[in-house]
Design a protein around this motif. Structure first.
Motif, PDB file in Angstrom:
ATOM      1  N   LEU A 132      48.752  38.523  32.771  1.00  0.00           N
ATOM      2  CA  LEU A 132      47.480  38.895  32.315  1.00  0.00           C
ATOM      3  C   LEU A 132      46.907  38.676  31.068  1.00  0.00           C
ATOM      4  CD1 LEU A 132      44.928  40.943  32.849  1.00  0.00           C
ATOM      5  CD2 LEU A 132      46.472  42.936  31.675  1.00  0.00           C
TER       6      LEU A 132
ATOM      7  N   LEU B 128      33.429  35.522  38.924  1.00  0.00           N
ATOM      8  CA  LEU B 128      33.620  36.669  39.718  1.00  0.00           C
ATOM      9  C   LEU B 128      33.197  36.330  41.157  1.00  0.00           C
ATOM     10  CD1 LEU B 128      33.035  39.626  37.447  1.00  0.00           C
ATOM     11  CD2 LEU B 128      35.115  38.809  38.205  1.00  0.00           C
TER      12      LEU B 128
ATOM     13  N   ASP C 247      38.025  41.901  45.418  1.00  0.00           N
ATOM     14  CA  ASP C 247      38.677  41.437  44.130  1.00  0.00           C
ATOM     15  C   ASP C 247      37.870  41.662  42.920  1.00  0.00           C
ATOM     16  OD1 ASP C 247      41.216  41.145  45.362  1.00  0.00           O
ATOM     17  OD2 ASP C 247      41.085  38.871  45.526  1.00  0.00           O
ATOM     18  N   SER C 248      36.550  41.047  43.162  1.00  0.00           N
ATOM     19  CA  SER C 248      35.606  41.261  42.095  1.00  0.00           C
ATOM     20  C   SER C 248      35.267  42.564  41.695  1.00  0.00           C
ATOM     21  CB  SER C 248      34.307  40.754  42.802  1.00  0.00           C
ATOM     22  OG  SER C 248      33.243  40.768  41.808  1.00  0.00           O
TER      23      SER C 248
ATOM     24  N   VAL D 246      38.225  43.504  39.412  1.00  0.00           N
ATOM     25  CA  VAL D 246      38.282  43.041  38.184  1.00  0.00           C
ATOM     26  C   VAL D 246      37.203  43.837  37.351  1.00  0.00           C
ATOM     27  CG1 VAL D 246      37.657  41.284  36.827  1.00  0.00           C
ATOM     28  CG2 VAL D 246      39.051  40.937  38.941  1.00  0.00           C
TER      29      VAL D 246
ATOM     30  N   ALA E 236      38.774  46.900  36.378  1.00  0.00           N
ATOM     31  CA  ALA E 236      39.645  46.986  35.143  1.00  0.00           C
ATOM     32  C   ALA E 236      39.142  46.611  33.849  1.00  0.00           C
ATOM     33  CB  ALA E 236      40.666  45.969  35.815  1.00  0.00           C
TER      34      ALA E 236
END
Length: 138
Positions: free
Chosen positions: A8, A113, A120-121, A124, A127
């Protein structure tokens, strides 16, 4: 977990470096850019608080603010809480730079993105909210 946190960290650094290289709206040093964004969010703000939040040393924060001031992006004025101290606020040119830089960075990150699938976008972006909370607690 150690391997995932390292992954990360490396990924965040690579993405930030990519975004910095693609930024054409300003020729600011990364510390100046961070300080300018902080002033935009927290103004009026003292230089000591900028040093703590960027983070950098007090002398670096002073030099950084002086450079932003020379560029016409911020100005110092009496602190509204303690008139003996000074606070940093954005100028109109500073506000325009923040808006343009933010728009460009968002566009560049959006391009990255869009390479991901929707799930997944979305992950993210969610997050990002959590990472912002971590950054705010630094």
């Amino acid at each position: 977990m150690a391997q995932e946190t390292l992954q990360l960290l490396v990924a965040m650094h690579r993405i930030v470096r990519h975004l910095r290289r693609s930024r054409t709206t300003t020729a600011l040093h990364p510390t100046q850019f961070l300080a300018l964004m902080l002033v935009a969010d927290e103004q009026p703000i003292r230089i000591g608080e900028i040093a703590a939040r960027v983070p950098c040393s007090q002398p670096t924060a002073t030099t950084t603010v002086a450079g932003l001031e020379d560029a016409g992006l911020v100005r110092r004025e009496p602190d509204p809480v303690d008139g003996r101290a000074t606070a940093v606020v954005l100028t109109e040119a500073g506000a325009e730079t923040v808006e343009a830089s933010g728009r460009q960075a968002a566009e560049e990150l959006g391009k990255l993105l869009r390479r991901l699938d929707d799930a997944d976008s979305e992950l993210v972006l969610r997050a990002g909210v959590v990472l912002a909370r971590i950054a705010d607690d630094l």
